[in-house]
Design an enzyme around this catalytic site. Structure first.
Site, PDB file in Angstrom:
ATOM      1  N   LYS A  10       4.038   1.927   7.679  1.00 26.89           N
ATOM      2  CA  LYS A  10       4.902   0.737   7.766  1.00 26.89           C
ATOM      3  C   LYS A  10       6.216   0.952   6.997  1.00 26.89           C
ATOM      4  O   LYS A  10       6.341   1.874   6.177  1.00 26.89           O
ATOM      5  CB  LYS A  10       4.130  -0.472   7.237  1.00 26.89           C
ATOM      6  CG  LYS A  10       2.908  -0.856   8.096  1.00 26.89           C
ATOM      7  CD  LYS A  10       2.254  -2.125   7.538  1.00 26.89           C
ATOM      8  CE  LYS A  10       1.087  -2.578   8.401  1.00 26.89           C
ATOM      9  NZ  LYS A  10       0.484  -3.828   7.872  1.00 26.89           N
ATOM     10  N   TYR A  50       1.398  -7.188  17.793  1.00 17.11           N
ATOM     11  CA  TYR A  50       0.549  -7.988  16.901  1.00 17.11           C
ATOM     12  C   TYR A  50       0.117  -9.306  17.537  1.00 17.11           C
ATOM     13  O   TYR A  50      -0.264 -10.242  16.825  1.00 17.11           O
ATOM     14  CB  TYR A  50       1.280  -8.259  15.590  1.00 17.11           C
ATOM     15  CG  TYR A  50       1.061  -7.215  14.501  1.00 17.11           C
ATOM     16  CD1 TYR A  50      -0.224  -6.784  14.149  1.00 17.11           C
ATOM     17  CD2 TYR A  50       2.133  -6.687  13.781  1.00 17.11           C
ATOM     18  CE1 TYR A  50      -0.433  -5.855  13.134  1.00 17.11           C
ATOM     19  CE2 TYR A  50       1.937  -5.753  12.760  1.00 17.11           C
ATOM     20  CZ  TYR A  50       0.646  -5.357  12.444  1.00 17.11           C
ATOM     21  OH  TYR A  50       0.441  -4.449  11.428  1.00 17.11           O
ATOM     22  N   PHE A  58       0.873 -16.146   9.114  1.00 18.01           N
ATOM     23  CA  PHE A  58       1.724 -15.027   8.681  1.00 18.01           C
ATOM     24  C   PHE A  58       2.362 -14.256   9.846  1.00 18.01           C
ATOM     25  O   PHE A  58       3.060 -13.266   9.636  1.00 18.01           O
ATOM     26  CB  PHE A  58       0.931 -14.067   7.781  1.00 18.01           C
ATOM     27  CG  PHE A  58      -0.329 -13.489   8.418  1.00 18.01           C
ATOM     28  CD1 PHE A  58      -0.277 -12.394   9.260  1.00 18.01           C
ATOM     29  CD2 PHE A  58      -1.568 -14.052   8.145  1.00 18.01           C
ATOM     30  CE1 PHE A  58      -1.418 -11.850   9.830  1.00 18.01           C
ATOM     31  CE2 PHE A  58      -2.735 -13.528   8.720  1.00 18.01           C
ATOM     32  CZ  PHE A  58      -2.649 -12.422   9.564  1.00 18.01           C
ATOM     33  N   ARG A  86      -9.894   3.367   8.632  1.00 15.84           N
ATOM     34  CA  ARG A  86      -9.952   2.076   7.918  1.00 15.84           C
ATOM     35  C   ARG A  86     -10.452   2.287   6.482  1.00 15.84           C
ATOM     36  O   ARG A  86      -9.971   1.641   5.550  1.00 15.84           O
ATOM     37  CB  ARG A  86     -10.885   1.105   8.653  1.00 15.84           C
ATOM     38  CG  ARG A  86     -10.471   0.741  10.069  1.00 15.84           C
ATOM     39  CD  ARG A  86      -9.348  -0.224  10.180  1.00 15.84           C
ATOM     40  NE  ARG A  86      -9.541  -1.454   9.457  1.00 15.84           N
ATOM     41  CZ  ARG A  86      -8.681  -2.480   9.495  1.00 15.84           C
ATOM     42  NH1 ARG A  86      -7.578  -2.409  10.232  1.00 15.84           N
ATOM     43  NH2 ARG A  86      -8.903  -3.563   8.794  1.00 15.84           N
ATOM     44  N   THR A  92      -7.116  -4.841   3.364  1.00 12.37           N
ATOM     45  CA  THR A  92      -5.801  -5.374   3.738  1.00 12.37           C
ATOM     46  C   THR A  92      -4.957  -5.715   2.508  1.00 12.37           C
ATOM     47  O   THR A  92      -3.769  -5.390   2.451  1.00 12.37           O
ATOM     48  CB  THR A  92      -5.987  -6.653   4.600  1.00 12.37           C
ATOM     49  OG1 THR A  92      -6.872  -6.335   5.684  1.00 12.37           O
ATOM     50  CG2 THR A  92      -4.666  -7.153   5.141  1.00 12.37           C
ATOM     51  N   ARG A 103      -3.839   2.021   0.513  1.00 12.73           N
ATOM     52  CA  ARG A 103      -3.301   0.711   0.126  1.00 12.73           C
ATOM     53  C   ARG A 103      -3.394   0.479  -1.381  1.00 12.73           C
ATOM     54  O   ARG A 103      -2.514  -0.128  -1.973  1.00 12.73           O
ATOM     55  CB  ARG A 103      -3.999  -0.388   0.924  1.00 12.73           C
ATOM     56  CG  ARG A 103      -3.460  -0.437   2.364  1.00 12.73           C
ATOM     57  CD  ARG A 103      -4.314  -1.267   3.269  1.00 12.73           C
ATOM     58  NE  ARG A 103      -3.619  -1.624   4.500  1.00 12.73           N
ATOM     59  CZ  ARG A 103      -4.212  -2.244   5.513  1.00 12.73           C
ATOM     60  NH1 ARG A 103      -5.486  -2.560   5.445  1.00 12.73           N
ATOM     61  NH2 ARG A 103      -3.522  -2.534   6.606  1.00 12.73           N
ATOM     62  N   ASN A 113       1.713  -3.513   2.960  1.00 13.06           N
ATOM     63  CA  ASN A 113       0.521  -2.747   2.584  1.00 13.06           C
ATOM     64  C   ASN A 113       0.502  -1.341   3.185  1.00 13.06           C
ATOM     65  O   ASN A 113      -0.544  -0.727   3.338  1.00 13.06           O
ATOM     66  CB  ASN A 113      -0.749  -3.544   2.898  1.00 13.06           C
ATOM     67  CG  ASN A 113      -0.857  -3.898   4.368  1.00 13.06           C
ATOM     68  OD1 ASN A 113      -0.044  -3.475   5.184  1.00 13.06           O
ATOM     69  ND2 ASN A 113      -1.875  -4.658   4.715  1.00 13.06           N
ATOM     70  N   HIS A 116      -1.058   0.660   8.924  1.00  9.33           N
ATOM     71  CA  HIS A 116      -1.854  -0.071   9.918  1.00  9.33           C
ATOM     72  C   HIS A 116      -2.873   0.903  10.506  1.00  9.33           C
ATOM     73  O   HIS A 116      -2.582   2.085  10.669  1.00  9.33           O
ATOM     74  CB  HIS A 116      -0.961  -0.595  11.058  1.00  9.33           C
ATOM     75  CG  HIS A 116      -1.747  -1.043  12.261  1.00  9.33           C
ATOM     76  ND1 HIS A 116      -2.294  -2.304  12.350  1.00  9.33           N
ATOM     77  CD2 HIS A 116      -2.139  -0.367  13.388  1.00  9.33           C
ATOM     78  CE1 HIS A 116      -2.975  -2.394  13.490  1.00  9.33           C
ATOM     79  NE2 HIS A 116      -2.895  -1.244  14.138  1.00  9.33           N
ATOM     80  N   GLU A 127      -3.703   0.233  21.557  1.00  8.83           N
ATOM     81  CA  GLU A 127      -2.588   0.487  20.624  1.00  8.83           C
ATOM     82  C   GLU A 127      -1.986   1.881  20.825  1.00  8.83           C
ATOM     83  O   GLU A 127      -0.771   2.060  20.712  1.00  8.83           O
ATOM     84  CB  GLU A 127      -3.058   0.295  19.182  1.00  8.83           C
ATOM     85  CG  GLU A 127      -3.375  -1.160  18.863  1.00  8.83           C
ATOM     86  CD  GLU A 127      -3.870  -1.404  17.444  1.00  8.83           C
ATOM     87  OE1 GLU A 127      -4.156  -2.557  17.112  1.00  8.83           O
ATOM     88  OE2 GLU A 127      -3.970  -0.433  16.656  1.00  8.83           O
TER      89      GLU A 127
HETATM   90  O1  CDP Z   1      -4.022  -4.514   8.735  1.00  3.78           O
HETATM   91  P1  CDP Z   1      -5.434  -5.061   8.692  1.00  3.78           P
HETATM   92  O2  CDP Z   1      -6.200  -4.824   9.967  1.00  3.78           O
HETATM   93  O3  CDP Z   1      -6.170  -4.626   7.471  1.00  3.78           O
HETATM   94  O4  CDP Z   1      -5.280  -6.652   8.524  1.00  3.78           O
HETATM   95  P2  CDP Z   1      -5.146  -7.821   9.609  1.00  3.78           P
HETATM   96  O5  CDP Z   1      -5.995  -8.949   9.168  1.00  3.78           O
HETATM   97  O6  CDP Z   1      -5.337  -7.289  10.996  1.00  3.78           O
HETATM   98  O7  CDP Z   1      -3.624  -8.293   9.436  1.00  3.78           O
HETATM   99  C1  CDP Z   1      -2.579  -7.542   9.997  1.00  3.78           C
HETATM  100  C2  CDP Z   1      -1.470  -7.436   8.980  1.00  3.78           C
HETATM  101  O8  CDP Z   1      -0.940  -8.741   8.724  1.00  3.78           O
HETATM  102  C3  CDP Z   1      -1.878  -6.934   7.594  1.00  3.78           C
HETATM  103  O9  CDP Z   1      -1.940  -5.536   7.506  1.00  3.78           O
HETATM  104  C4  CDP Z   1      -0.779  -7.491   6.738  1.00  3.78           C
HETATM  105  O10 CDP Z   1       0.367  -6.660   6.791  1.00  3.78           O
HETATM  106  C5  CDP Z   1      -0.459  -8.810   7.402  1.00  3.78           C
HETATM  107  N1  CDP Z   1      -1.093  -9.945   6.695  1.00  3.78           N
HETATM  108  C6  CDP Z   1      -0.297 -10.767   5.905  1.00  3.78           C
HETATM  109  O11 CDP Z   1       0.901 -10.527   5.787  1.00  3.78           O
HETATM  110  N2  CDP Z   1      -0.862 -11.824   5.243  1.00  3.78           N
HETATM  111  C7  CDP Z   1      -2.170 -12.093   5.362  1.00  3.78           C
HETATM  112  N3  CDP Z   1      -2.701 -13.133   4.710  1.00  3.78           N
HETATM  113  C8  CDP Z   1      -2.996 -11.276   6.158  1.00  3.78           C
HETATM  114  C9  CDP Z   1      -2.409 -10.202   6.817  1.00  3.78           C
HETATM  115 MG    MG Z   2      -5.916  -5.534  11.900  1.00  4.54          MG
END
Ligand code: CDP
Ligand code: MG
Length: 135
Positions: A10, A50, A58, A86, A92, A103, A113, A116, A127
């Site tokens: 990112k 996304y 968010f 992962r 996350t 992370r 973070n 992705h 994807e």
């Molecule tokens: O990236 P990951 O799959 O771990 O998390 P996700 O739940 O799929 O969320 C996608 C992305 O949204 C995260 O990697 C964060 O960058 C962002 N996010 C955020 O900004 N605030 C949150 N409360 C949760 C996610």
């Molecule tokens: Mg995700």
């Protein structure tokens, strides 16, 4: 099972010159980088990528962020690559991520973070196709 998954470095990590450091970590963890390209996407493209999160509070911030600067998109391949990626990424929220994960090491906040990674077989296919479609 040998799988492929999509990884994104990112904007926060690209900006801090962490691309080679993060790529080295994937290689050390036995994930092969099959394809890699540095690109910048539009907000509309980020919104499409996304869209699974379109109802989340968010979402708008996330799409602005992913389109805010260059990113590196990669196809990683290896044994259980989706789950392994992962694990290597960590939770996350960097504050909750396990020691030694990307992370935990490099993430700044829950939104910045650093990486992705696809979360399922179907999403990995979709994807990879999103960024590396052969026309
Ligand atoms: O990236 P990951 O799959 O771990 O998390 P996700 O739940 O799929 O969320 C996608 C992305 O949204 C995260 O990697 C964060 O960058 C962002 N996010 C955020 O900004 N605030 C949150 N409360 C949760 C996610
Ligand atoms: Mg995700």
């Amino acid at each position: 099972m040998i799988e492929q998954t999509l990884s994104i470095i990112k904007p926060d990590a690209v900006e801090r010159n962490l691309v080679e450091t993060i790529k080295k970590k994937f290689s050390q963890e036995k994930l092969k980088i099959l394809k890699s390209k540095k690109i910048q996407i539009s907000k509309d493209e980020a919104a499409e990528f996304y869209k699974i999160h379109q109802t989340k509070p968010f979402y708008d911030r996330l799409c602005n962020y992913l389109s805010s600067g260059p990113i590196v998109v990669m196809v990683l391949e290896g044994e259980n690559a989706i789950k392994e990626n992962r694990r290597i990424m960590g939770s996350t929220n960097p504050k909750e991520a396990a020691e030694g994960t990307i992370r935990k090491l490099y993430g700044i906040s829950i939104d910045k973070n650093s990486v992705h990674g696809s979360d399922s077989t179907d999403n990995a296919k979709q994807e990879i196709n999103f960024f590396f479609k052969i026309n």
